[in-house]
Motif scaffolding. Structure first.
Motif, PDB file in Angstrom:
ATOM      1  N   GLY A  31     -10.003  -9.055   7.849  1.00  0.00           N
ATOM      2  CA  GLY A  31      -9.359  -7.721   7.786  1.00  0.00           C
ATOM      3  C   GLY A  31      -8.023  -7.762   8.499  1.00  0.00           C
ATOM      4  O   GLY A  31      -7.264  -7.063   8.070  1.00  0.00           O
ATOM      5  N   GLY A  32      -7.715  -8.771   9.337  1.00  0.00           N
ATOM      6  CA  GLY A  32      -6.611  -8.784   9.956  1.00  0.00           C
ATOM      7  C   GLY A  32      -5.466  -9.540   9.203  1.00  0.00           C
ATOM      8  O   GLY A  32      -5.708  -9.804   8.051  1.00  0.00           O
ATOM      9  N   SER A  33      -4.153  -9.927   9.813  1.00  0.00           N
ATOM     10  CA  SER A  33      -3.120 -10.323   9.190  1.00  0.00           C
ATOM     11  C   SER A  33      -2.400 -11.470   9.961  1.00  0.00           C
ATOM     12  O   SER A  33      -2.412 -11.434  11.054  1.00  0.00           O
ATOM     13  N   LEU A  34      -1.762 -12.446   9.184  1.00  0.00           N
ATOM     14  CA  LEU A  34      -1.085 -13.312   9.774  1.00  0.00           C
ATOM     15  C   LEU A  34       0.175 -13.569   8.941  1.00  0.00           C
ATOM     16  O   LEU A  34       0.185 -13.312   7.932  1.00  0.00           O
ATOM     17  N   ARG A  35       1.271 -14.152   9.508  1.00  0.00           N
ATOM     18  CA  ARG A  35       2.495 -14.413   8.841  1.00  0.00           C
ATOM     19  C   ARG A  35       2.803 -15.947   9.139  1.00  0.00           C
ATOM     20  O   ARG A  35       3.085 -16.287  10.143  1.00  0.00           O
ATOM     21  N   LEU A  36       2.803 -16.705   7.954  1.00  0.00           N
ATOM     22  CA  LEU A  36       3.351 -18.111   8.114  1.00  0.00           C
ATOM     23  C   LEU A  36       4.666 -18.424   7.864  1.00  0.00           C
ATOM     24  O   LEU A  36       5.202 -17.728   6.768  1.00  0.00           O
ATOM     25  N   SER A  37       5.547 -19.442   8.466  1.00  0.00           N
ATOM     26  CA  SER A  37       6.631 -19.499   8.163  1.00  0.00           C
ATOM     27  C   SER A  37       6.990 -20.885   8.110  1.00  0.00           C
ATOM     28  O   SER A  37       6.302 -21.685   8.673  1.00  0.00           O
ATOM     29  N   CYS A  38       7.824 -21.401   7.462  1.00  0.00           N
ATOM     30  CA  CYS A  38       7.991 -22.854   7.166  1.00  0.00           C
ATOM     31  C   CYS A  38       9.663 -23.024   6.751  1.00  0.00           C
ATOM     32  O   CYS A  38      10.410 -22.606   5.813  1.00  0.00           O
ATOM     33  N   ALA A  39      10.178 -23.589   7.920  1.00  0.00           N
ATOM     34  CA  ALA A  39      11.797 -23.921   7.758  1.00  0.00           C
ATOM     35  C   ALA A  39      12.164 -25.142   7.322  1.00  0.00           C
ATOM     36  O   ALA A  39      11.492 -26.207   7.937  1.00  0.00           O
ATOM     37  N   ALA A  40      12.952 -25.333   6.255  1.00  0.00           N
ATOM     38  CA  ALA A  40      13.405 -26.654   5.820  1.00  0.00           C
ATOM     39  C   ALA A  40      14.647 -27.010   6.619  1.00  0.00           C
ATOM     40  O   ALA A  40      15.494 -26.176   7.044  1.00  0.00           O
ATOM     41  N   SER A  41      14.698 -28.441   6.620  1.00  0.00           N
ATOM     42  CA  SER A  41      15.925 -29.094   7.414  1.00  0.00           C
ATOM     43  C   SER A  41      17.088 -28.958   6.504  1.00  0.00           C
ATOM     44  O   SER A  41      18.188 -29.689   6.965  1.00  0.00           O
ATOM     45  N   ARG A  42      17.069 -28.564   5.236  1.00  0.00           N
ATOM     46  CA  ARG A  42      18.299 -28.711   4.282  1.00  0.00           C
ATOM     47  C   ARG A  42      18.395 -27.581   3.731  1.00  0.00           C
ATOM     48  O   ARG A  42      17.716 -26.659   3.765  1.00  0.00           O
ATOM     49  N   SER A  43      19.886 -27.476   3.254  1.00  0.00           N
ATOM     50  CA  SER A  43      20.100 -26.285   2.486  1.00  0.00           C
ATOM     51  C   SER A  43      19.229 -25.926   1.013  1.00  0.00           C
ATOM     52  O   SER A  43      18.781 -26.933   0.244  1.00  0.00           O
ATOM     53  N   THR A  44      18.859 -24.764   0.902  1.00  0.00           N
ATOM     54  CA  THR A  44      18.027 -24.351  -0.257  1.00  0.00           C
ATOM     55  C   THR A  44      18.867 -24.697  -1.569  1.00  0.00           C
ATOM     56  O   THR A  44      18.225 -24.499  -2.628  1.00  0.00           O
ATOM     57  N   SER A  45      20.106 -24.976  -1.443  1.00  0.00           N
ATOM     58  CA  SER A  45      21.014 -25.285  -2.600  1.00  0.00           C
ATOM     59  C   SER A  45      20.199 -26.493  -3.468  1.00  0.00           C
ATOM     60  O   SER A  45      20.507 -26.700  -4.730  1.00  0.00           O
ATOM     61  N   ILE A  46      19.418 -27.495  -2.569  1.00  0.00           N
ATOM     62  CA  ILE A  46      19.014 -28.595  -3.347  1.00  0.00           C
ATOM     63  C   ILE A  46      17.500 -28.317  -3.360  1.00  0.00           C
ATOM     64  O   ILE A  46      16.908 -29.263  -4.023  1.00  0.00           O
ATOM     65  N   ILE A  47      16.924 -27.079  -3.114  1.00  0.00           N
ATOM     66  CA  ILE A  47      15.605 -27.094  -3.148  1.00  0.00           C
ATOM     67  C   ILE A  47      15.480 -25.974  -4.374  1.00  0.00           C
ATOM     68  O   ILE A  47      15.922 -24.863  -4.542  1.00  0.00           O
ATOM     69  N   ASN A  48      14.066 -26.548  -5.255  1.00  0.00           N
ATOM     70  CA  ASN A  48      13.867 -25.608  -6.352  1.00  0.00           C
ATOM     71  C   ASN A  48      12.679 -24.584  -5.985  1.00  0.00           C
ATOM     72  O   ASN A  48      12.836 -23.432  -5.684  1.00  0.00           O
ATOM     73  N   HIS A  49      11.554 -25.166  -5.945  1.00  0.00           N
ATOM     74  CA  HIS A  49      10.427 -24.288  -5.548  1.00  0.00           C
ATOM     75  C   HIS A  49       9.826 -24.339  -4.173  1.00  0.00           C
ATOM     76  O   HIS A  49       9.982 -25.701  -3.710  1.00  0.00           O
ATOM     77  N   MET A  50       9.474 -23.699  -3.513  1.00  0.00           N
ATOM     78  CA  MET A  50       8.837 -23.355  -2.239  1.00  0.00           C
ATOM     79  C   MET A  50       7.415 -23.052  -2.245  1.00  0.00           C
ATOM     80  O   MET A  50       7.314 -21.994  -3.025  1.00  0.00           O
ATOM     81  N   GLY A  51       6.513 -23.358  -1.623  1.00  0.00           N
ATOM     82  CA  GLY A  51       5.110 -23.002  -1.979  1.00  0.00           C
ATOM     83  C   GLY A  51       4.038 -23.247  -0.677  1.00  0.00           C
ATOM     84  O   GLY A  51       4.707 -24.029   0.239  1.00  0.00           O
ATOM     85  N   TRP A  52       3.039 -22.584  -0.787  1.00  0.00           N
ATOM     86  CA  TRP A  52       2.114 -22.902   0.206  1.00  0.00           C
ATOM     87  C   TRP A  52       0.704 -23.389  -0.332  1.00  0.00           C
ATOM     88  O   TRP A  52       0.438 -22.797  -1.544  1.00  0.00           O
ATOM     89  N   TYR A  53       0.108 -24.201   0.305  1.00  0.00           N
ATOM     90  CA  TYR A  53      -1.105 -24.751  -0.352  1.00  0.00           C
ATOM     91  C   TYR A  53      -2.241 -24.821   0.757  1.00  0.00           C
ATOM     92  O   TYR A  53      -1.642 -24.592   2.046  1.00  0.00           O
TER      93      TYR A  53
END
Length: 116
Positions: free
Chosen positions: A15-37
């Motif tokens: 019933g509780g909550s958590l927030r996950l974060s993922c920081a990339a070392s490169r600009s998102t201009s080269i990134i298409n999809h970002m996801g969680w598995y």
């Protein structure tokens, strides 16, 4: 090369909550999809949520209505807000980014444990 740094996992009651974060070392201009598995013990890794560069999202049926994926392109960071957590959500959660050149990178994983 893209390094991914994940944070936000931990132990929470059902019933509780958590927030996950993922920081990339490169600009998102080269990134298409970002996801969680996620991968639970004895099970295959499965998609939890994905967000495209234009903001289109996709969720596993098991998390729809409880989890929300978002991204901050200025910070090259993807988030996963997880609400109403259930014991079956217990797993190692991995961040994944797909670059526009079709190369993919994975984070190191963060443990999420939900107690009943």
């Amino acid at each position: 090369q893209v390094q991914l740094v994940e944070s936000g996992g931990g132990l929470v009651q059902a019933g509780g909550s958590l927030r996950l974060s993922c920081a990339a070392s490169r600009s998102t201009s080269i990134i298409n999809h970002m996801g969680w598995y996620r991968q639970a013990p004895g099970k295959q890794r499965e998609l939890v949520a994905d967000i495209g560069s234009g903001g289109t999202t996709d969720y596993a049926d098991s998390v729809k209505g409880r989890f929300t994926i978002s991204r901050d392109n200025a910070k090259a960071t993807v988030y996963l807000q997880m609400n109403n957590l259930k014991p079956e959500d217990t797993a190692v959660y991995y961040c994944k980014v797909d670059l526009r050149n079709w190369t993919s990178y994975w984070g190191q994983g963060t443990q999420v444990t939900v107690s009943s």
